[in-house]
Scaffold this active site. Structure first.
Site, PDB file in Angstrom:
ATOM      1  CG  ASP A 176       9.329   0.907  -0.097  1.00  0.00           C
ATOM      2  OD1 ASP A 176      10.206   2.073  -0.252  1.00  0.00           O
ATOM      3  OD2 ASP A 176       9.525   0.376  -1.120  1.00  0.00           O
ATOM      4  CE1 TYR A 177       1.537   4.327   2.034  1.00  0.00           C
ATOM      5  CE2 TYR A 177       2.042   3.144   3.924  1.00  0.00           C
ATOM      6  CZ  TYR A 177       1.099   3.430   3.031  1.00  0.00           C
ATOM      7  OH  TYR A 177      -0.107   2.847   3.257  1.00  0.00           O
ATOM      8  CD  GLU A 178       9.811   4.483  -2.781  1.00  0.00           C
ATOM      9  OE1 GLU A 178       9.991   5.188  -3.807  1.00  0.00           O
ATOM     10  OE2 GLU A 178      10.256   3.224  -2.522  1.00  0.00           O
ATOM     11  CG  HIS A 179       5.021   9.126  -3.794  1.00  0.00           C
ATOM     12  ND1 HIS A 179       6.102   9.671  -4.506  1.00  0.00           N
ATOM     13  CD2 HIS A 179       5.247   7.733  -4.497  1.00  0.00           C
ATOM     14  CE1 HIS A 179       6.479   9.381  -5.469  1.00  0.00           C
ATOM     15  NE2 HIS A 179       6.270   8.016  -5.286  1.00  0.00           N
TER      16      HIS A 179
END
Length: 311
Positions: free
Chosen positions: A159-162
Site C-alpha cells: 500500500d505505498y501511496e507516495h
C-alpha cells in the site's frame, strides 16, 4: 535466519530471478481464489480495536490486514530506511500472541500485514525511497521475514501511496520481494492496494505488467473516488480497473471513515449484486475496523452476510 544463510540465499535469489522471468513474465493469478472473500484493515488508527471485536462469519474466507509495517525511522522527523520495515500498528491489542489465538478460534481466518500506507508521524507522507534495488530487496526480505515469523502471519499487502523513484524501480523492488516470499513459502497470499491517481497509477501498473502472476488480490481503493459516487459510476470504475489489472481478482471496497466512493447507504450492495450476477464479484474489503468500531461493525456484518448468501 543468520547473516551467512541470509547472504547466500539472497545471492541465489538474484542469480535465479532472470531465469525465472524467461518463463514467467505475464499477469496471471498466483493461487486459487476463495469464492467468498472478506478482508479488513485493522490497527492503523489506535482505537484499541481487537481481532475479537470484529464479527466473523464462518461461511466466508476472512483476512485481517494489519496496518502498517513501514520502512521509516521513529521520531518527530521520520525518514525512509531503505526497506528496513518496522511494525507501526497497535501492538498492545494486536500483538504476536493474539494472531495465533484468532486463527485457532476461527478456521476461516488468515492474517496479513500491509506495507507503508499514506502517512507517518505528524502526517508526513510515507515515500517509497530505495537506495538501490538490490539493497532495498535484501533489507525488505530480512525485515519482513522477521515480522511474519514473529506474528505468525500469512500474507502481505502493498500500500505505498507516495513515491520518490521511477515505476520500473518500484516494480523490480516489490516484484523481487514477492517472488522471494512466495518461492520460499514465507507467505501464502499477496495483494496490492492501488487507487486512481496519476501519481500512483503508473507504479502499480508497471508492477502488474511484469509481476502480476505473483499477486493474488487487487485491493482497489474504490473509496478514493469522489464522495457521492453512484451505482452506475461504480460499475464503470470497476470495469475500468478490471481492464487495468486484467486477469486479477479485483475486490470492491468502501470506507467506514467518511471517505468517498459508493457507500452502503447509497447503493454499494446493489452494485455488488449486479457484479455477482455477472460473475465478477471476487470479494469485499473495508477500510477500516478502527473506524467501524464506532458503529459496532454494522457493515462488516452486512458485507459478510451478503457474501455468504451468494450462490
Amino acid at each position: 535466519m543468520d547473516s551467512s544463510t541470509f547472504s547466500s540465499t539472497a545471492a541465489l535469489l538474484f542469480f535465479l530471478l532472470p531465469l525465472h522471468f524467461l518463463f514467467c513474465n505475464f499477469p496471471t493469478i498466483g493461487a486459487a481464489q476463495p469464492e467468498k472473500l472478506f478482508r479488513e484493515y485493522i490497527g492503523a488508527e489506535g482505537n484499541n480495536v481487537r481481532f475479537t471485536d470484529v464479527p466473523i462469519n464462518p461461511s466466508v474466507d476472512f483476512h485481517f490486514l494489519l496496518a502498517f509495517a513501514i520502512d521509516y525511522t521513529d521520531g518527530s522527523h521520520p525518514a525512509p530506511t531503505n526497506g528496513n520495515f518496522r511494525v507501526y500498528w497497535d501492538t498492545e491489542n494486536l500483538g504476536p500472541s493474539q494472531v495465533p489465538v484468532i486463527k485457532a478460534k476461527h478456521a476461516n481466518v488468515r492474517v496479513g500485514m500491509s506495507l507503508a500506507g499514506d502517512t507517518i508521524g505528524n502526517n508526513k507522507p510515507v515515500y517509497f525511497h530505495p537506495t538501490s534495488i538490490k539493497s532495498w530487496v535484501a533489507n525488505a526480505i530480512h525485515s519482513i521475514t522477521e515480522i511474519v515469523t514473529t506474528y505468525s502471519l500469512d500474507g502481505i499487502d502493498i500500500d505505498y501511496e507516495h513515491f520518490s523513484s521511477d515505476p520500473d524501480t518500484f516494480a523490480e523492488c516489490i516484484g523481487q520481494l514477492l517472488f522471494y516470499l512466495k518461492q520460499n513459502k514465507i507467505v501464502s497470499f499477496t495483494s496490492i492496494a492501488p487507487f486512481e491517481d496519476d501519481s500512483v497509477k503508473p507504479y502499480y501498473l508497471a508492477l502488474w505488467r511484469k509481476y502480476g502472476h505473483l499477486i493474488d488480490y487487487v485491493n482497489f481503493q474504490f473509496y478514493a473516488y469522489p464522495r457521492g459516487t453512484t451505482v452506475s459510476q461504480f460499475l464503470k470504475y470497476f470495469d475500468e480497473q478490471s481492464s487495468n489489472y486484467k486477469g486479477g481478482q479485483v475486490l470492491v471496497s468502501f470506507g467506514t471513515d467518511g471517505s468517498g466512493g459508493l457507500s452502503p447507504q447509497n447503493g454499494f450492495f446493489d452494485a455488488c449484486s449486479a457484479l455477482s450476477k455477472q460473475g465478477k464479484l471476487h470479494g469485499i474489503f473495508i477500510w477500516s475496523a478502527d473506524d467501524s468500531k464506532k458503529a459496532d461493525f454494522k457493515y462488516e456484518r452486512q458485507s459478510q452476510d451478503f457474501l455468504a448468501s451468494q450462490k
